[in-house]
Scaffold this active site. Structure first.
Site, PDB file in Angstrom:
ATOM      1  CD  GLU A  17      59.497  30.197   7.035  1.00  0.00           C
ATOM      2  OE1 GLU A  17      59.822  29.671   5.953  1.00  0.00           O
ATOM      3  OE2 GLU A  17      59.505  31.429   7.218  1.00  0.00           O
ATOM      4  CG  ASN A 117      45.471  23.412  -8.375  1.00  0.00           C
ATOM      5  OD1 ASN A 117      44.645  22.525  -8.612  1.00  0.00           O
ATOM      6  ND2 ASN A 117      46.226  23.928  -9.316  1.00  0.00           N
ATOM      7  CB  SER A 437      54.473   6.751 -13.955  1.00  0.00           C
ATOM      8  OG  SER A 437      53.325   6.691 -13.152  1.00  0.00           O
ATOM      9  CD  GLU A 609      42.533  19.588 -10.844  1.00  0.00           C
ATOM     10  OE1 GLU A 609      43.285  20.575 -10.840  1.00  0.00           O
ATOM     11  OE2 GLU A 609      42.882  18.457 -10.503  1.00  0.00           O
ATOM     12  CG  HIS A 698      45.133   6.865  -4.721  1.00  0.00           C
ATOM     13  ND1 HIS A 698      44.111   6.660  -5.629  1.00  0.00           N
ATOM     14  CD2 HIS A 698      45.807   7.955  -5.151  1.00  0.00           C
ATOM     15  CE1 HIS A 698      44.164   7.604  -6.549  1.00  0.00           C
ATOM     16  NE2 HIS A 698      45.176   8.396  -6.282  1.00  0.00           N
TER      17      HIS A 698
END
Ligand code: GLN
Ligand code: ZN
Length: 762
Positions: A17, A117, A437, A609, A698
């Site tokens: 929410e 993350n 992609s 990472e 981007h």
């Protein structure tokens, strides 16, 4: 008496929410007033929940409208000039402007919060003077008290951590910045003291990285001053994510509590405690419930640990707490209706962790008998998953045992492979390709949903995907690219797609966590032994190859990226999980090769990472990460060309590891490191095929031929043209059709020009 404490609670809400409110506000669908009241309701709900569960020290000011580092920066009025802030309480328009950009000013950069993350907004200090615009911890404390009668524990980002995570100053100015901020911290604490606040939590996670003598000196000044200025306040100096550095010096600081992580920093912290004891006059915040993992914890093991700790710290000076903020785990397992009971019972999200904290506190105050039933339930749930078939695949475990002791190498070294591959593929100088992609239009997403819901049958969906592949194979040929891709139209997400096809994975319905701002992710859960369960990418790739004479690259996500972007089991080392994934993916690589696909890309954008926070553990991690990649790719023929791709991070300090992966070609993002990456090739030689992204994907802007020509020339000053590839920075799935085609046309044009120049030179 032992007390329980939480370091922070997830903001997003069980039904996301919070995210929905933010996005509705940004879209202008709700006004300021409605927005504020919705957020207040969410915030109070979270406090009520902790109150009802019986948590003793409930955090306040852990809630945020976007990010807690941005909150801290704006609280101190540290707002870059371009946002035209005029003083006073920071308006939401400015606050969100910094986070998301405005039409006149680019957003501040965001980056990963330590090795999680979660991404925070990086404060820009350059040219600014801090002022206290609002005492946020005080406001949060008052709200909790007035509305719910909660005696909250205000949470603040500590000065050293705040300054170290900021940019826009030089290292030698660290002290100056701390001196500027210190009076503001003093004022905050004094006002809190006046209000009657008992405890504040000051987060200094930076103390688990590296603490220099100078830092230590700063810390002494900071905490001496804070303590002297607000002596009635108890400060819990909180660390997390690893063992604290310079333990003896840190615990000697004039604070009343020290919070340590006994999950992710357990060996180091426990060792320190045993070797150097713990000051008699301080409280130990013992972070024993994993704030980052999703698993139920073994209450028995926790009790054992608490027993050990009680031998060093008397129970009345012990606080049982989460290892870090619960920000990093989903809200509740309550709503999961589709998981097996074996798996569901073994999970603990934020709310279930609150229960665990309370139970352990009860056991220590009232005796273990008080939680006998729950102890039993916990033990049985863990055992059931442990004994499940999914965690006991002897085929996988045996294979991994063998792989672990072998050194995966390709049959032929690169120099020779390169010649064989040139011979086979006959690629032009400076071959062009893309990362995998192509634009995922609304139509593609809708088709996938229709198929998932069963409204479309397999045949209809396959036809649809094939049509898209046809279109884009045609386009790639027209544009004149050399190595083609099928476009990844069948994939939602590069990790989820593989997780759904491999054994050992589960998917929650509501296991969302905040990644940055309102963006939430729902990581797959690796709960069992990972195993190959049939081909995953062969059909689409082979179809694409059947439509063209040019080579089509197969496209897989690598083992480390799949692991780093999932919640993983904690009963075996991450290294072993990586090898299980690698072994499964190797079978897909081999299946592609068998099916006639001679170029295969294994993406590893997330390698960096997973790098441990402790410098002395980084080398070992990189070694097994490289090994996992090589296990995945080493069995192919010498003419089969292995590609990899990396992005999202700066890689200039790990070129050696990248080279050790021994991929025939790597495509790597360049725009983020602003030339640093190129510079690093002046210092290191790189002997394998490499494509430095020639344009940033981007933004929808179409880069000109000239820009890309410049980029190519810059790269070719330091890298040999014979090994250089031309490609964009990353996959193009978030881009639109027109800009993608136009950008790739320019890229091919820039390549043609470069070929003319360099053909004579090689
Ligand atoms: N092959 C993937 C794509 O093109 C790689 C994505 C990534 O690097 N994050 O989308
Ligand atoms: Zn990428």
């Amino acid at each position: 008496m032992v007390k329980s404490s939480v370091l922070g609670y997830p903001r997003i809400g069980a039904d996301r929410e919070w995210k929905k409110a933010l996005e509705a506000y940004w879209a202008g669908k709700i006004d300021n007033e409605a927005f504020e009241s919705q957020l207040q309701e969410i915030r109070l709900n979270h406090l009520r929940k902790q109150q009802a569960k019986g948590i003793d020290y409930i955090p306040v000011n852990d809630f945020s409208y976007y990010d807690h580092i941005l909150d801290t920066a704006t609280m101190f009025g540290l707002i870059p000039e371009r946002f035209a802030y005029e003083g006073g309480k920071v308006p939401l328009s400015v606050y969100y402007g910094i986070a998301r950009g405005t039409k006149d000013a680019a957003a501040s950069e965001m980056t990963k919060w330590f090795n999680t993350n979660y991404h925070y907004i990086v404060p820009e200090l350059s040219g600014l003077t801090p002022v206290l615009t609002e005492n946020k911890p005080l406001v949060a404390y008052q709200e909790a008290k007035e509305k719910l009668g909660i005696e909250g524990k205000p949470v603040l980002v500590g000065p050293l951590t705040f300054v170290k995570l900021s940019k826009g100053y030089s290292a030698s100015e660290t002290g100056t910045w701390l001196n500027r901020l210190l009076p503001l911290y003093v004022r905050i604490l004094q006002e809190l003291q006046q209000e009657g606040v008992q405890w504040v939590q000051i987060d200094e996670p930076i103390l688990v990285t590296q603490v220099s003598d100078e830092d230590l000196q700063h810390l002494r000044t900071i905490y001496d001053t804070l303590h002297a200025s607000a002596p009635a306040i108890n400060i819990m100096l909180q660390t997390y994510f690893e063992a604290v550095e310079r333990y003896q010096d840190i615990v000697a600081l004039p604070v009343q509590g020290i919070g340590l992580d006994f999950v992710h920093g357990r060996p180091g912290n426990q060792q320190s405690l045993q070797s150097f004891a713990f000051p008699q006059d301080k409280v130990l915040g013992a972070g024993i419930i994993d704030g980052r993992g999703i698993w139920r914890s073994s209450l028995q093991e926790n009790l054992d640990l608490l027993n050990e700790l009680s031998a060093i710290v008397s129970p009345d000076r012990l606080i049982i707490q989460s290892s870090c903020s619960l920000l990093h785990v989903p809200v509740t397992t309550d709503r999961e209706t589709k998981l097996t009971s074996e798996l569901k019972n073994a999970l603990a999200f934020a709310d279930e962790k609150l229960d665990e904290l309370v139970l352990l506190t009860q056991a220590l105050t009232s005796g273990i008998g008080a939680i006998a039933t729950q102890l039993d339930t916990s033990a049985r749930a863990i055992l059931a998953l442990h004994q499940s078939n999914e965690r006991n695949r002897s085929d996988v475990q045996q294979a991994v045992e063998e792989l672990r002791v072998q050194e995966p190498v390709r049959s032929v070294p690169f120099a020779k492979r390169h010649l064989a591959q040139q011979d086979k593929w006959q690629l032009p100088l400076l071959p062009t390709t893309t990362i995998g992609s192509f634009p995922q239009s609304a139509e593609v997403r809708k088709a996938r949903q229709s198929w998932r819901k069963g409204e479309w049958n397999q045949e209809r969906y396959t036809d649809f995907i094939h049509q898209h592949i046809d279109t884009w194979i045609g386009l790639q040929e027209e544009i004149g690219l050399d190595v083609l891709v099928h476009g990844e139209f069948e994939r939602t997400d590069m990790v989820e797609f593989f997780g759904e096809k491999l054994a050992g994975f589960a998917f929650t319905q509501n296991g969302w966590v905040q990644s940055y701002g309102s963006r939430c992710v729902k990581p797959p859960v690796i709960f069992g032994d990972v195993a190959f369960d049939g081909n995953m990418t062969v059909e689409e790739t082979v179809y694409a190859q059947s439509q063209t004479k040019k080579p089509v690259k197969g496209m897989l996500t690598g083992p480390i990226t799949i692991m780093n972007w999932s919640f993983v089991r904690d009963d075996i080392p991450r290294e072993h999980i990586a090898y299980q994934l690698a072994y499964a993916l190797r079978q897909e690589v081999e299946a592609l090769e068998q099916a006639g696909i001679g170029m295969i890309q294994v993406d590893e954008p997330a390698v960096r990472e997973g790098l441990p926070l402790k410098v002395n553990e980084q080398e070992a991690y990189l070694a097994w990460a490289v090994k996992a990649f090589k296990i995945t790719t080493c069995t192919v023929q010498e003419t089969t060309q292995i590609h990899t791709h990396m992005c999202y991070c700066e890689f200039h300090d790990m070129i050696g590891s990248i080279e050790a992966m021994d991929a025939d070609v790597i495509s790597i993002e360049t725009s983020r490191s602003h030339g640093e990456l190129i510079h690093s090739f002046e210092l290191n030689t790189y002997k394998l095929g490499i494509g430095l992204g020639v344009y940033d994907i981007h933004s929808p802007r179409v880069p000109s031929v000239k820009e890309m020509t410049d980029m190519i020339q810059r790269a070719l000053r330091v890298l040999p043209a014979q090994l250089f590839w031309i490609n964009p920075d990353c996959g193009l799935k978030t881009r639109g059709y027109d800009e993608t085609v136009a950008s790739l046309q320019n890229m091919v044009e820039a390549t043609r020009l470069a070929r003319d120049t360099y053909a004579t030179l090689v």
